[in-house]
Scaffold this motif. Sequence first.
Motif, mmCIF file in Angstrom:
data_model
loop_
_atom_site.group_PDB
_atom_site.id
_atom_site.type_symbol
_atom_site.label_atom_id
_atom_site.label_comp_id
_atom_site.label_asym_id
_atom_site.label_seq_id
_atom_site.Cartn_x
_atom_site.Cartn_y
_atom_site.Cartn_z
ATOM 1 N N GLY A 1 12.258 12.054 0.031
ATOM 2 C CA GLY A 1 11.592 12.493 1.255
ATOM 3 C C GLY A 1 10.147 12.039 1.321
ATOM 4 N N ILE A 2 9.442 12.150 0.203
ATOM 5 C CA ILE A 2 8.041 11.711 0.162
ATOM 6 C C ILE A 2 7.958 10.200 0.376
ATOM 7 N N ALA A 3 8.771 9.444 -0.340
ATOM 8 C CA ALA A 3 8.743 7.977 -0.214
ATOM 9 C C ALA A 3 9.108 7.545 1.201
ATOM 10 N N PHE A 4 10.130 8.163 1.771
ATOM 11 C CA PHE A 4 10.558 7.823 3.128
ATOM 12 C C PHE A 4 9.494 8.208 4.148
ATOM 13 N N ILE B 1 0.837 -1.207 0.000
ATOM 14 C CA ILE B 1 0.000 0.000 0.000
ATOM 15 C C ILE B 1 0.872 1.257 0.000
ATOM 16 N N GLY B 2 1.896 1.278 0.820
ATOM 17 C CA GLY B 2 2.794 2.428 0.870
ATOM 18 C C GLY B 2 3.518 2.646 -0.441
ATOM 19 N N GLY B 3 3.949 1.577 -1.075
ATOM 20 C CA GLY B 3 4.618 1.688 -2.372
ATOM 21 C C GLY B 3 3.701 2.219 -3.451
ATOM 22 N N VAL B 4 2.462 1.765 -3.450
ATOM 23 C CA VAL B 4 1.491 2.251 -4.434
ATOM 24 C C VAL B 4 1.206 3.730 -4.202
ATOM 25 N N ILE B 5 1.014 4.119 -2.957
ATOM 26 C CA ILE B 5 0.758 5.534 -2.649
ATOM 27 C C ILE B 5 1.942 6.389 -3.071
ATOM 28 N N ALA B 6 3.160 5.964 -2.741
ATOM 29 C CA ALA B 6 4.349 6.736 -3.108
ATOM 30 C C ALA B 6 4.510 6.812 -4.619
ATOM 31 N N GLY B 7 4.246 5.720 -5.318
ATOM 32 C CA GLY B 7 4.348 5.715 -6.775
ATOM 33 C C GLY B 7 3.365 6.655 -7.429
ATOM 34 N N ILE B 8 2.203 6.827 -6.827
ATOM 35 C CA ILE B 8 1.189 7.733 -7.367
ATOM 36 C C ILE B 8 1.516 9.181 -7.020
ATOM 37 N N VAL B 9 1.964 9.430 -5.802
ATOM 38 C CA VAL B 9 2.188 10.800 -5.326
ATOM 39 C C VAL B 9 3.417 11.447 -5.971
ATOM 40 N N ILE B 10 4.477 10.683 -6.170
ATOM 41 C CA ILE B 10 5.716 11.244 -6.706
ATOM 42 C C ILE B 10 5.530 11.537 -8.192
ATOM 43 N N ALA B 11 5.820 12.769 -8.565
ATOM 44 C CA ALA B 11 5.684 13.200 -9.958
ATOM 45 C C ALA B 11 7.064 13.340 -10.587
ATOM 46 N N PRO B 12 7.163 13.198 -11.904
ATOM 47 C CA PRO B 12 8.465 13.336 -12.565
ATOM 48 C C PRO B 12 9.094 14.720 -12.384
ATOM 49 N N ILE C 1 6.216 8.477 3.712
ATOM 50 C CA ILE C 1 5.080 7.551 3.616
ATOM 51 C C ILE C 1 5.434 6.216 4.272
ATOM 52 N N ALA C 2 6.649 5.725 4.023
ATOM 53 C CA ALA C 2 7.060 4.444 4.606
ATOM 54 C C ALA C 2 7.120 4.519 6.128
ATOM 55 N N VAL C 3 7.687 5.593 6.658
ATOM 56 C CA VAL C 3 7.791 5.737 8.116
ATOM 57 C C VAL C 3 6.407 5.842 8.741
ATOM 58 N N LEU C 4 5.526 6.610 8.115
ATOM 59 C CA LEU C 4 4.162 6.758 8.633
ATOM 60 C C LEU C 4 3.440 5.411 8.672
ATOM 61 N N LEU C 5 3.492 4.668 7.584
ATOM 62 C CA LEU C 5 2.809 3.372 7.559
ATOM 63 C C LEU C 5 3.471 2.357 8.483
ATOM 64 N N MET D 1 8.810 -4.611 -0.262
ATOM 65 C CA MET D 1 7.551 -4.428 -0.993
ATOM 66 C C MET D 1 7.280 -2.952 -1.256
ATOM 67 N N ASN D 2 7.636 -2.108 -0.304
ATOM 68 C CA ASN D 2 7.445 -0.679 -0.478
ATOM 69 C C ASN D 2 8.238 -0.184 -1.678
ATOM 70 N N ILE D 3 9.508 -0.538 -1.756
ATOM 71 C CA ILE D 3 10.354 -0.085 -2.855
ATOM 72 C C ILE D 3 9.909 -0.688 -4.183
ATOM 73 N N VAL D 4 9.652 -1.990 -4.195
ATOM 74 C CA VAL D 4 9.273 -2.664 -5.440
ATOM 75 C C VAL D 4 7.994 -2.070 -6.019
#
Length: 99
Positions: A37-40, A17-28, A42-46, A80-83
């Motif tokens: 920072g965003i990915a980290f 779930i965290g990986g999917v959220i981060a993949g959607i939120v992060i923009a090019p 989200i991961a820490v929060l979850l 799983m978060n990173i993948v």
Amino acid sequence: MASPNKIYFMRIVLGIIGGVIAGIVIAPEFDQGTSVGIAFGIAVLLFAVSIGVSRAMSKGLPKEMQKKAGYDGIVPFIFMNIVFMVIVYTALHQDAILK
């Protein structure tokens, strides 16, 4: 009372779930520092949420298993978060990646 397996698999699902959220939120358009920072964040929060849930799930277990349940499954959570972050980000922004 939950078994350690349920806590382990709960962490795997939260990592996905965290990986999917981060993949959607992060923009090019974001720079690397912002993306990390965003990915980290989200991961820490979850993971913090999963610690609370795992402690609540392990109430009826012996004290030693309760302590272990707090951090059981951290490696699959991170993996799983990173993948899933990479898969979702690549699927959504492959036109920007292939330029």
